[in-house]
Design an enzyme around this catalytic site. Structure first.
Site, PDB file in Angstrom:
ATOM      1  N   GLY A  62       0.135  -8.895 -19.218  1.00 59.19           N
ATOM      2  CA  GLY A  62       1.498  -9.902 -19.071  1.00 59.19           C
ATOM      3  C   GLY A  62       1.990 -10.374 -20.236  1.00 59.19           C
ATOM      4  N   GLU A  63       1.429 -10.364 -21.488  1.00 63.49           N
ATOM      5  CA  GLU A  63       2.266 -10.881 -22.385  1.00 63.49           C
ATOM      6  C   GLU A  63       2.373  -9.995 -23.789  1.00 63.49           C
ATOM      7  OE1 GLU A  63       0.678 -15.551 -22.807  1.00 63.49           O
ATOM      8  OE2 GLU A  63      -0.714 -14.209 -21.672  1.00 63.49           O
ATOM      9  N   ILE A 100       2.442 -15.021  -9.866  1.00 67.83           N
ATOM     10  CA  ILE A 100       3.537 -15.324 -10.086  1.00 67.83           C
ATOM     11  C   ILE A 100       4.587 -14.311 -10.198  1.00 67.83           C
ATOM     12  CG2 ILE A 100       2.627 -17.556 -11.342  1.00 67.83           C
ATOM     13  CD1 ILE A 100       2.956 -15.850 -14.025  1.00 67.83           C
ATOM     14  N   THR A 131       3.503 -10.925 -10.659  1.00 74.48           N
ATOM     15  CA  THR A 131       2.989  -9.938 -11.447  1.00 74.48           C
ATOM     16  C   THR A 131       2.598  -8.866 -10.554  1.00 74.48           C
ATOM     17  OG1 THR A 131       0.955 -11.361 -11.277  1.00 74.48           O
ATOM     18  CG2 THR A 131       2.382 -11.641 -13.166  1.00 74.48           C
ATOM     19  N   THR A 141       3.262  -2.089 -10.992  1.00 71.02           N
ATOM     20  CA  THR A 141       3.383  -3.534 -11.416  1.00 71.02           C
ATOM     21  C   THR A 141       2.874  -3.524 -12.682  1.00 71.02           C
ATOM     22  OG1 THR A 141       1.160  -3.878 -10.682  1.00 71.02           O
ATOM     23  CG2 THR A 141       2.937  -4.389  -9.101  1.00 71.02           C
ATOM     24  N   ARG A 190      -7.721  -0.006 -19.069  1.00 69.02           N
ATOM     25  CA  ARG A 190      -7.180   0.665 -18.058  1.00 69.02           C
ATOM     26  C   ARG A 190      -6.249   0.159 -17.362  1.00 69.02           C
ATOM     27  NH1 ARG A 190     -11.704   2.168 -13.272  1.00 69.02           N
ATOM     28  NH2 ARG A 190     -10.379   3.614 -12.339  1.00 69.02           N
ATOM     29  N   ILE A 191      -5.076   0.663 -16.833  1.00 68.08           N
ATOM     30  CA  ILE A 191      -4.057  -0.029 -16.225  1.00 68.08           C
ATOM     31  C   ILE A 191      -4.400   0.225 -14.667  1.00 68.08           C
ATOM     32  CG2 ILE A 191      -1.551  -0.004 -15.928  1.00 68.08           C
ATOM     33  CD1 ILE A 191      -2.343  -0.852 -18.556  1.00 68.08           C
ATOM     34  N   LEU A 192      -4.480  -0.799 -14.033  1.00 71.55           N
ATOM     35  CA  LEU A 192      -4.851  -0.775 -12.697  1.00 71.55           C
ATOM     36  C   LEU A 192      -3.839  -0.560 -11.634  1.00 71.55           C
ATOM     37  CD1 LEU A 192      -7.465  -3.937 -12.885  1.00 71.55           C
ATOM     38  CD2 LEU A 192      -7.939  -1.290 -13.374  1.00 71.55           C
ATOM     39  N   ASN A 193      -2.705  -0.681 -11.977  1.00 71.72           N
ATOM     40  CA  ASN A 193      -1.686  -0.388 -11.019  1.00 71.72           C
ATOM     41  C   ASN A 193      -0.451  -0.193 -11.898  1.00 71.72           C
ATOM     42  OD1 ASN A 193       1.001  -0.489  -9.406  1.00 71.72           O
ATOM     43  ND2 ASN A 193      -0.112  -1.997  -7.861  1.00 71.72           N
TER      44      ASN A 193
END
Ligand code: MOS
Length: 699
Positions: free
Chosen positions: A661-662, A461, A463, A591, A585-588
């Site tokens: 996301g939130e 959407i 993201t 983004t 863990r932040i995967l990207n």
């Protein structure tokens, strides 16, 4: 792009970015199907009652008008799984803006002209859209949203609060809010001669759209295909299917032609949900050193007359701060309002505005630094459940945020920093959001040429879901990212959950990880060239995602905001905003940062400009366009930074990720409100901090 494998977490660019900026990415109302008709929704112009007559003769006489659907002639639906989808089935008007007719024509202009020419009469009944603290209709529901108990009590709140040497007892009021994604809710529907329904829908989850349409039309899920290839934002309002999908499919069935239906911006407030208003009483009792003894948060909210929707705003108070005595409750009244729905961090966003504002008020009462107050009440275990946290990075976020922001030099005295007519101030607030994961299915395919293809009905959407899922697969397969193709956004792909609850990456990523791992094993065991058809492995994560964790799992964060308040105009401007998040863990990183900053920006809107007013006479929202519902634009968000603390949490999923996301919106509005109070010395317990309100209170 490099052909060396990139580590998970690398700032891979969005795969569909080029298609989007060049206009070749096709959205739900851009399918250009041959013979397509256009539909226009006719909303009820009364807030309660029933339709007594619809005179269609003038509408049908308009050039190009093909049909008018009303409750008299629209296809009968079977069992919609959501009452908001039961459109054109009877004469009842549950709220203003409810669809009472649909005009279908060979052009959009003709459909609108037809709608103008319809004559609809109503019998009206008394209506009530005003939520008050003593509303006679208030009741305690069984559950608040998310399946959380409506009421939780621990210890003896009343006694503990009465005995607390330092107390705050404050009530915050929030108006409804609207999601307003850039792409309006839109669908294009087509039935094949064999009775197969295909719907291109702007949605956060095409599997759910398929299932809901199958239920509504009483057909098997194998007779429906839902496609959500590109989606221009959703924020929860597209999380569950919306009436436009059902209406477009009805019109296509009725006319035998493809039908496109895009809601006009002004039709969205009544039809696609809103964040329900809340009145929140927060009571905090503490010892002289700031240790909390008692915490109560009591929520009043509204729902519509057709479904029970209870914004779970007291739930984060069960997670945030330790205290032996606590009460968290929700009450709701069913009013003649449009049905409320999901909006980014439902529950957490409004609830943490109140809790984190009250914490700031308590810090002021105690003459204690608000960062320090939070650190002193950082619990070892989750207060409400007693479970250990799988990881809890709140203290680390507060400390790193304070360091980066320069919080150490802050003079706590309010209302003393002047720059001409401006008053300056800074504020802090915490953030939290739960970790969710849903079952999913995925397939992973290896071709003889050494490339891979992943398939899963995930939804992007905006993201970066496509990109991060490809990264997860590439990481497992040890392959260059460019060698991994991915198909998403179509219900004919393996079933997956919707983009909601910040659970997309965890849920879909888990299934992709499992499929890719299975494929890697198969390939490792394989000798010689692959067969022409390649090798495919499928995966289903129903079992692993259903496992109950002994841990309380949440992401945390801290926001720091600086505002300038113009004492002449009442305008509040953001000087800067900084967030630090602990979300596994932040995967990207590219983004991921965008998600955090996007959430914070939405929090700035919540704090300063966004608000929807229910007109008590008219019975619907006054702000029904982007000229009156003010979402922040670039000029409103001058300096915004998001940072994160890498967590190594083994209790989440194979990627070690929490949702992102939130959480960016959670607490953001409180940080801004707390900065406003620091700037002016005035505490406003309602949002948004618009110039009219500000001037009234500064005077
Ligand atoms: Mo989000 S409000 O969980 O789509």
């Amino acid at each position: 792009m490099s052909h060396a494998p990139q580590p998970l977490g690398a700032p891979a660019v969005r795969r569909e970015g080029r298609a989007k900026v060049t206009g070749t990415a096709r959205y739900a109302a851009e399918r250009g199907l041959p013979g397509c008709l256009y539909a226009w929704v006719v909303p009820a112009t009364v807030p309660a009652g029933r339709v007594t007559a619809v005179r269609t003769v003038d509408a049908l006489a308009q050039p190009g008008v093909h049909s008018v659907l009303t409750h008299d002639n629209a296809p009968r639906l079977h069992e919609p799984d959501d009452p908001i989808l039961a459109v054109l089935q009877d004469d009842r008007v549950p709220h203003r803006g409810w669809p009472v007719a649909l005009v279908v024509a060979d052009s959009l202009a003709s459909a609108r002209a037809g709608a103008e020419a319809l004559h609809i009469t109503y019998e009206t009944t008394e209506h009530d859209v005003v939520l008050t603290e003593d509303h006679a209709g208030l009741y305690t529901p069984e559950e608040a949203n998310g399946g959380y108990p409506a009421v939780r009590e621990r210890g003896d709140f009343d006694r503990a609060f009465a005995e607390s040497p330092v107390r705050v007892d404050v009530t915050y009021t929030l108006e409804p809010l609207h999601n307003h994604p850039m792409e309006p809710h839109a669908s294009t529907a087509r039935w094949s001669p064999e009775g197969h329904l295909t719907v291109y829908d702007s949605s956060q989850g095409a599997t759910k759209v398929r299932d809901s349409l199958a239920a509504a039309f009483g057909i098997g899920t194998d007779k429906v295909t839902a496609v959500s290839e590109h989606v221009g934002g959703g924020f929860g309002s597209k999380g569950t299917p919306r009436p436009q999908a059902v209406l477009a499919a009805m019109a296509a069935l009725h006319t035998g032609r493809p039908v496109e239906l895009a809601l006009a911006r002004r039709q969205m407030p009544a039809l696609v949900g809103h964040r329900a208003p809340t009145v929140q009483r927060v009571r905090l009792g503490a010892g002289p050193d700031g240790t909390l003894t008692s915490v109560a948060q009591e929520i009043i909210t509204h729902t519509s007359t057709i479904k029970e929707f209870v914004e779970q705003a007291a739930v984060p108070a069960r997670v945030m701060y330790g205290s032996p005595h606590s009460r968290t409750t929700h009450r709701v009244a069913a009013l003649n309002v449009p049905s409320p729905s999901w909006m980014r961090a439902p529950g957490e966003a409004p609830g943490m505005y109140a809790l984190e504002s009250a914490m700031d008020e308590l810090a002021a009462e105690l003459s204690l630094d608000p960062v320090e107050l939070r650190l002193r009440n950082d619990p070892a275990d989750e207060p409400d459940s007693g479970k250990p946290f799988s990881s809890r990075g709140l203290a680390a976020c507060l400390r790193e945020g304070a360091e980066r922001f320069g919080w150490q030099d802050r003079d706590p005295a309010p209302g003393i920093r002047r720059e001409g007519a401006l008053l300056l101030g800074t504020g802090v607030a915490s953030a939290t959001y739960p970790v969710y994961a849903s079952p999913g299915h995925a397939s992973a395919h290896a071709a003889p040429d050494g490339t891979y293809r992943i398939a899963i009905n995930a939804t992007d959407i905006g993201t970066g879901a496509r990109t991060v899922l490809a990264q997860i697969a590439a990481d497992v397969l040890g392959a260059p990212l460019d060698d991994v193709a991915i198909d998403i956004g179509d219900s004919d792909l393996p079933d997956a959950s919707l983009a909601g609850g910040s659970s997309g990456t965890a849920s879909w990523g888990w299934a992709v990880h499992k499929a890719a791992s299975g494929l890697a094993e198969r390939l490792a065991a394989h000798t010689g060239p692959l067969p022409d058809a390649g090798v495919t492995v499928t995966a289903d994560t129903t079992e692993e995602t259903a496992e109950k964790s002994p841990y309380a799992r949440h992401a945390f964060g801290a926001h720091f905001a600086e505002v300038a308040v113009d004492t002449r105009t009442g305008e509040v401007r953001m000087r800067r905003m900084l967030g630090v998040f602990a979300a596994g863990r932040i995967l990207n990183s590219r983004t991921g940062r965008s998600q955090f900053i996007g959430g914070m920006t939405m929090g700035i809107g919540m704090a300063l400009t966004e608000g929807s007013t229910l007109d008590p006479v008219f019975g619907d929202f006054v702000e029904s366009d982007l000229a009156s519902y003010h979402v922040p634009v670039c000029a409103d968000v001058a300096a915004i930074e998001a940072h994160w603390i890498d967590e190594d949490d083994p209790h989440l999923n194979p990627m070690g990720s929490k949702g992102i996301g939130e959480i960016g919106i959670v607490g953001a509005a409180a940080a801004v409100g707390n900065a406003f109070r620091h700037a002016t010395g005035v505490r406003l317990r309602t949002l948004p901090l618009t110039p009219d309100r500000v001037l009234t209170h500064l005077a």
